[in-house]
Design an enzyme around this catalytic site. Structure first.
Site, PDB file in Angstrom:
ATOM      1  CG  LEU A 256      -2.884  -7.306   9.387  1.00 53.51           C
ATOM      2  CD1 LEU A 256      -1.578  -7.629   8.722  1.00 53.51           C
ATOM      3  CD2 LEU A 256      -3.265  -5.870   9.115  1.00 53.51           C
TER       4      LEU A 256
ATOM      5  CB  CYS B  34      -3.750  -4.083   4.526  1.00 54.78           C
ATOM      6  SG  CYS B  34      -4.731  -5.594   4.537  1.00 54.78           S
TER       7      CYS B  34
ATOM      8  CE  LYS C 121       3.358  -3.796  -0.753  1.00 53.24           C
ATOM      9  NZ  LYS C 121       3.399  -5.094  -0.063  1.00 53.24           N
TER      10      LYS C 121
ATOM     11  CB  ILE D 224       0.939  -2.022  -6.613  1.00 55.86           C
ATOM     12  CG1 ILE D 224       0.761  -3.353  -7.300  1.00 55.86           C
ATOM     13  CG2 ILE D 224       1.243  -0.931  -7.581  1.00 55.86           C
ATOM     14  CD1 ILE D 224      -0.394  -3.407  -8.304  1.00 55.86           C
TER      15      ILE D 224
ATOM     16  N   GLY E 130      -0.802 -10.953  -8.782  1.00 54.03           N
ATOM     17  CA  GLY E 130      -0.414 -11.897  -9.828  1.00 54.03           C
ATOM     18  C   GLY E 130      -0.246 -11.202 -11.173  1.00 54.03           C
TER      19      GLY E 130
ATOM     20  N   GLY F 180       2.882  -8.889  -9.743  1.00 47.30           N
ATOM     21  CA  GLY F 180       2.801  -9.912 -10.789  1.00 47.30           C
ATOM     22  C   GLY F 180       4.116 -10.298 -11.419  1.00 47.30           C
TER      23      GLY F 180
ATOM     24  N   GLY G  39       5.941 -11.830  -5.422  1.00 47.80           N
ATOM     25  CA  GLY G  39       4.875 -12.064  -4.442  1.00 47.80           C
ATOM     26  C   GLY G  39       4.086 -13.314  -4.750  1.00 47.80           C
ATOM     27  CB  THR G  40       0.993 -13.788  -6.734  1.00 47.22           C
ATOM     28  OG1 THR G  40       0.388 -12.630  -6.136  1.00 47.22           O
ATOM     29  CG2 THR G  40      -0.061 -14.845  -6.965  1.00 47.22           C
TER      30      THR G  40
HETATM   31  O1  RRO Z   1      -3.380  -9.869   5.256  1.00 43.52           O
HETATM   32  C1  RRO Z   1      -3.927  -9.416   4.220  1.00 43.52           C
HETATM   33  O2  RRO Z   1      -5.115  -9.656   3.966  1.00 43.52           O
HETATM   34  C2  RRO Z   1      -3.215  -8.569   3.262  1.00 43.52           C
HETATM   35  C3  RRO Z   1      -2.343  -7.550   3.605  1.00 43.52           C
HETATM   36 BR1  RRO Z   1      -1.831  -7.207   5.362  1.00 43.52          BR
HETATM   37  C4  RRO Z   1      -1.808  -6.704   2.601  1.00 43.52           C
HETATM   38  O3  RRO Z   1      -1.034  -5.751   2.837  1.00 43.52           O
HETATM   39  N1  RRO Z   1      -2.183  -6.957   1.324  1.00 43.52           N
HETATM   40  C5  RRO Z   1      -3.037  -7.944   0.983  1.00 43.52           C
HETATM   41  O4  RRO Z   1      -3.353  -8.119  -0.188  1.00 43.52           O
HETATM   42  N2  RRO Z   1      -3.528  -8.757   1.968  1.00 43.52           N
END
Ligand code: RRO
Length: 330
Positions: A88, A145, A179, A205, A231, A258, A279-280
């Site tokens: 983060l 997270c 989320k 997710i 992924g 994924g 995402g990935t």
């Molecule tokens: O920044 C991260 O490490 C991170 C966040 Br905020 C999140 O919501 N999900 C993730 O897999 N990594």
């Protein structure tokens, strides 16, 4: 409704949706933290605005104060997946408002700002900071997270999620999207709590808790010891969680995990998702979401269904009444 006998062309497919009252050109969003729109703007200039891959943009999660993130290494590739332990890193609320928000608000699509606090007070501060800004269309509450110790508790406990929403809901009329974490036995219970607290939508997710071993030293590879898996490797897990959540709530579900092509996106719609996120796959190809959208139209046309709503929930026999794209029941 059954598939139509005549096959449609992808151009005949209308992908427009309304999500929490926000009209979107199509249902493909980005997963938070998987696409740096500001860096992309620097790299691609006006071309990015002309061919922006997402129907709405979800920012990287911000916290009240700046964070440096986790020590390196922060990434590990797995078969069909990736573990991240980013931790983060962000400029904090003030830095986001002054440096990032003006650029993100100028994107050609609605903006969803992702926030995470350690306590109600921090979430309230973040909401007070961003919700009043004209350029912000919705707020995603990241309670999931895997890489920040204090981040997960709220999203693991239905009662904590409900209490957070009860504290935050009165602070803004803008849509609140929760989320969800996949790292619980029953994400649907948390989703129901979010809905009860007044959430406008849920997204899932986030990444699955994971780790990797350094083959040289046999010690942990990741600087922080562990991370979150994403992924194609997680897709069937994500699909089942989206199905279970969509069966339990009447608010829209934004499905991700994924998704790398149109057929995968359509699976999530069939499982009950109102919208989906890439995402990935964005790390491999920053234009992937554009392709996913085109493939989604083709997959829909080839399946003989004329619209997303005709498909939505077909693979979810438990879904209580199919919903329209803005979450109303039909
Ligand atoms: O920044 C991260 O490490 C991170 C966040 Br905020 C999140 O919501 N999900 C993730 O897999 N990594």
């Amino acid at each position: 409704m059954s598939p139509q006998s005549s096959v449609l062309s992808p151009q005949e497919i209308d992908l427009k949706i309304e999500l929490c009252g926000i009209p979107l050109a199509h249902p493909v969003l980005n997963g938070s933290g998987t696409f740096d729109a500001i860096a992309a703007k620097r790299a691609f200039g006006d071309q990015l605005a002309e061919r922006f891959p997402f129907a709405a943009f979800v920012s990287k999660t911000i916290t009240p104060e700046p964070r440096a993130g986790n020590p390196p290494p922060r990434l590990w590739e797995t078969p069909s997946g990736m573990i991240n332990s980013i931790g983060l890193p962000n400029k904090g609320l003030e830095g986001f408002l002054s440096a990032d928000l003006p650029e993100l608000a100028a994107l050609p699509v609605p903006l969803i700002v992702s926030v995470m606090g350690k306590a109600h007070e921090e979430f309230s501060r973040l909401l007070a900071g961003v919700a009043g800004e004209d350029g912000v269309d919705a707020i995603e509450l990241n309670v999931s997270c895997p890489n920040v110790e204090s981040g997960l508790i709220v999203g693991e406990e239905p009662a904590e999620t409900l209490a957070l929403l009860r504290a935050l809901r009165p602070l803004t009329t803008k849509p609140l999207i929760v989320k969800l974490t996949p790292n619980v036995a029953d994400p649907a219970r948390v989703a129901v709590a979010a809905q009860e607290g007044g959430a406008d939508a849920v997204s899932l997710i986030n990444t699955l808790k994971a780790t990797a071993v350094d083959p040289g030293t046999l010690e942990p590879w990741l600087g922080a010891g562990r991370g979150g898996l994403s992924g194609p490797a997680v897709r069937p897990v994500a699909l089942e969680q989206v199905r279970a959540v969509a069966a339990a709530v009447s608010i829209p579900v934004i499905g991700m995990g994924g998704i790398a092509d149109g057929a995968g996106a359509l699976d999530f719609i069939a499982a009950g998702a109102a919208a989906i996120a890439v995402g990935t796959e964005n790390f491999r190809d920053p234009a992937a979401a554009h392709r996913v959208r085109e493939e989604l139209a083709s997959a829909l046309a080839n399946s003989g269904f004329a619209s997303l709503s005709a498909v939505r929930g077909r693979a979810n026999p438990d879904q209580k009444g199919l919903q329209t794209m803005d979450g109303a029941s039909v």
